[in-house]
Design an enzyme around this catalytic site. Sequence first.
Site, PDB file in Angstrom:
ATOM      1  N   LYS A 247      12.677   7.252  -6.851  1.00  0.00           N
ATOM      2  CA  LYS A 247      12.348   7.093  -5.373  1.00  0.00           C
ATOM      3  C   LYS A 247      13.005   8.064  -4.572  1.00  0.00           C
ATOM      4  O   LYS A 247      13.895   8.520  -4.728  1.00  0.00           O
ATOM      5  CB  LYS A 247      13.117   5.833  -5.025  1.00  0.00           C
ATOM      6  CG  LYS A 247      12.456   4.848  -3.958  1.00  0.00           C
ATOM      7  CD  LYS A 247      11.184   3.989  -4.309  1.00  0.00           C
ATOM      8  CE  LYS A 247      10.658   3.436  -3.045  1.00  0.00           C
ATOM      9  NZ  LYS A 247       9.582   2.257  -3.325  1.00  0.00           N
TER      10      LYS A 247
ATOM     11  N   GLY B  66       4.502 -15.068   4.430  1.00  0.00           N
ATOM     12  CA  GLY B  66       4.077 -13.587   4.746  1.00  0.00           C
ATOM     13  C   GLY B  66       2.501 -13.569   4.530  1.00  0.00           C
ATOM     14  O   GLY B  66       2.051 -13.656   3.248  1.00  0.00           O
TER      15      GLY B  66
ATOM     16  N   GLY C 243       0.500 -10.680   4.999  1.00  0.00           N
ATOM     17  CA  GLY C 243      -0.019  -9.501   5.334  1.00  0.00           C
ATOM     18  C   GLY C 243      -1.019  -8.959   4.481  1.00  0.00           C
ATOM     19  O   GLY C 243      -1.740  -9.817   3.660  1.00  0.00           O
TER      20      GLY C 243
HETATM   21  P1  NAD Z   1       2.844  -6.183   5.090  1.00  0.00           P
HETATM   22  O1  NAD Z   1       3.340  -5.626   6.296  1.00  0.00           O
HETATM   23  O2  NAD Z   1       1.247  -6.173   5.100  1.00  0.00           O
HETATM   24  O3  NAD Z   1       2.861  -7.609   5.382  1.00  0.00           O
HETATM   25  C1  NAD Z   1       3.944  -8.421   5.561  1.00  0.00           C
HETATM   26  C2  NAD Z   1       3.899  -9.663   6.336  1.00  0.00           C
HETATM   27  O4  NAD Z   1       5.063 -10.340   6.347  1.00  0.00           O
HETATM   28  C3  NAD Z   1       3.716  -9.265   7.877  1.00  0.00           C
HETATM   29  O5  NAD Z   1       2.395  -9.986   8.227  1.00  0.00           O
HETATM   30  C4  NAD Z   1       5.034  -9.750   8.598  1.00  0.00           C
HETATM   31  O6  NAD Z   1       4.524 -10.201   9.994  1.00  0.00           O
HETATM   32  C5  NAD Z   1       5.270 -10.934   7.582  1.00  0.00           C
HETATM   33  N1  NAD Z   1       6.742 -11.267   7.877  1.00  0.00           N
HETATM   34  C6  NAD Z   1       7.708 -10.304   8.120  1.00  0.00           C
HETATM   35  N2  NAD Z   1       8.962 -11.025   8.123  1.00  0.00           N
HETATM   36  C7  NAD Z   1       8.402 -12.205   7.966  1.00  0.00           C
HETATM   37  C8  NAD Z   1       9.319 -13.361   7.689  1.00  0.00           C
HETATM   38  N3  NAD Z   1      10.642 -13.487   8.036  1.00  0.00           N
HETATM   39  N4  NAD Z   1       8.660 -14.787   7.622  1.00  0.00           N
HETATM   40  C9  NAD Z   1       7.318 -14.636   7.449  1.00  0.00           C
HETATM   41  N5  NAD Z   1       6.723 -13.710   7.346  1.00  0.00           N
HETATM   42  C10 NAD Z   1       7.262 -12.525   7.558  1.00  0.00           C
HETATM   43  O7  NAD Z   1       3.464  -5.870   3.812  1.00  0.00           O
HETATM   44  P2  NAD Z   1       2.647  -5.988   2.289  1.00  0.00           P
HETATM   45  O8  NAD Z   1       2.132  -4.875   1.816  1.00  0.00           O
HETATM   46  O9  NAD Z   1       1.877  -7.342   2.257  1.00  0.00           O
HETATM   47  O10 NAD Z   1       4.000  -6.332   1.577  1.00  0.00           O
HETATM   48  C11 NAD Z   1       4.683  -7.851   1.414  1.00  0.00           C
HETATM   49  C12 NAD Z   1       5.787  -7.546   0.377  1.00  0.00           C
HETATM   50  O11 NAD Z   1       5.331  -7.174  -0.842  1.00  0.00           O
HETATM   51  C13 NAD Z   1       7.029  -6.552   0.764  1.00  0.00           C
HETATM   52  O12 NAD Z   1       8.217  -7.026   0.378  1.00  0.00           O
HETATM   53  C14 NAD Z   1       6.478  -5.150  -0.244  1.00  0.00           C
HETATM   54  O13 NAD Z   1       7.818  -4.378  -0.461  1.00  0.00           O
HETATM   55  C15 NAD Z   1       6.033  -6.151  -1.233  1.00  0.00           C
HETATM   56  N6  NAD Z   1       5.276  -5.256  -2.051  1.00  0.00           N
HETATM   57  C16 NAD Z   1       4.002  -4.746  -1.654  1.00  0.00           C
HETATM   58  C17 NAD Z   1       3.174  -4.092  -2.380  1.00  0.00           C
HETATM   59  C18 NAD Z   1       1.994  -3.600  -1.831  1.00  0.00           C
HETATM   60  O14 NAD Z   1       0.884  -3.037  -2.728  1.00  0.00           O
HETATM   61  N7  NAD Z   1       1.683  -3.322  -0.612  1.00  0.00           N
HETATM   62  C19 NAD Z   1       3.584  -3.919  -3.859  1.00  0.00           C
HETATM   63  C20 NAD Z   1       4.539  -4.427  -4.195  1.00  0.00           C
HETATM   64  C21 NAD Z   1       5.519  -5.216  -3.265  1.00  0.00           C
END
Ligand code: NAD
Length: 354
Positions: free
Chosen positions: A81, A183, A185
């Site tokens: 990383k 969440g 997203g």
């Molecule tokens: P994203 O930014 O698209 O979505 C995250 C969402 O969570 C947003 O809509 C945000 O408003 C919401 N959020 C933030 N704080 C919050 C809270 N306290 N309560 C409720 N909602 C909240 O991010 P993502 O890509 O969907 O990633 C989400 C999680 O998954 C992260 O922890 C990320 O590290 C993990 N992750 C993502 C991937 C990937 O491929 N994108 C892969 C492995 C792990």
Amino acid sequence: MTAFWTEPDFDDHELVQLVRDRKSGLTAIIALHSTHLGPGAGGTRFWHYADPKDGLRDALRLSRGMSYKNAMAGLPMGGGKAVILAGLDKVKTPEMLAAFGDAVGALGGRYVTAEDVGISEADMVAVSQRTPYVSGLPVEGQGAAGGDPGPFTAMGIYLGIKAAVKHKLGKDSMAGVHVAIQGTGSVGGGVARLLAADGAKLTLADIDADRAAKLAAELGGASAAADAIMDAACDVFSPNALGAVLDDAGIARLDCPIVAGGANNQLARAHHGDQLAARGILYAPDYVINAGGIISVALEYLCRRDGEACSVDTVNQRIAQIPERLEQIWAESDASGISADKVADSMAQKLIGR
Ligand code: NAD
């Protein structure tokens, strides 16, 4: 900065490198935890840390996490990383990215980078002008592997939730199974859509309340306040926002038999896995269930490197193996009485020769 080997998060990392480039102003840390299974793969985070030691800690912790995640996903990749220490102004220049690319290149392929928080696909394209050891680049053709990892991560989580429901509740169908999603997203929203198509009952929450409400209306689910979702009486709590939500207070609030979601580092401390087990809650270790994205990113890199065509179907076949890995973990956990997170950790450690 103090010596990194005195940091509690130092775990016999093979290499921890501080990168300074006076001309561009780049300061970065590259941490390679293990290359036992292959080049250390893991994204680059661009973040302002009030104390640079926090950046070092992130690099150490996240690179170990990538070793475990890649090993458990059956990928021929180790764990690494990088963290670029952004200034207060968070200015990122082409010169900084070029200098960062040169630093990655100088490692000769021991570390392969990709996007993480604060780094876009366009940034990775810029880095790839200086080094070939980059993934997460634009998709190269119809049906080819690569692109946004979010949907692939969501697919793995969806399959993992179904496996957890079968294991814990003995149900083959998701119809009427109540899933509370924190969440909505890229990942949480994708999981919600896949579950809705199976007839699951959904409660969605996001700090962007509008976002959750709109998706709930579209999918025929309910929405809840972001600060209330962990209290929801449900079959599955699925954390897809922040890390460390499973702490003393969070676990005490849960009213569900299963926790399965994609957020990284869900357990605040190591003993929180035991607390979940003590409450009889089945836990899907985060780095096992959320590996869909890295499977896509890694196959994209390996296929490009080896000059082979690699399709979305190949990626999906690998993702389809996530439930089997979870089953193995839960079976061993049931038999030994050791919590699922610790069973997963020791499986990962064995795979990386530790
Ligand atoms: P994203 O930014 O698209 O979505 C995250 C969402 O969570 C947003 O809509 C945000 O408003 C919401 N959020 C933030 N704080 C919050 C809270 N306290 N309560 C409720 N909602 C909240 O991010 P993502 O890509 O969907 O990633 C989400 C999680 O998954 C992260 O922890 C990320 O590290 C993990 N992750 C993502 C991937 C990937 O491929 N994108 C892969 C492995 C792990």
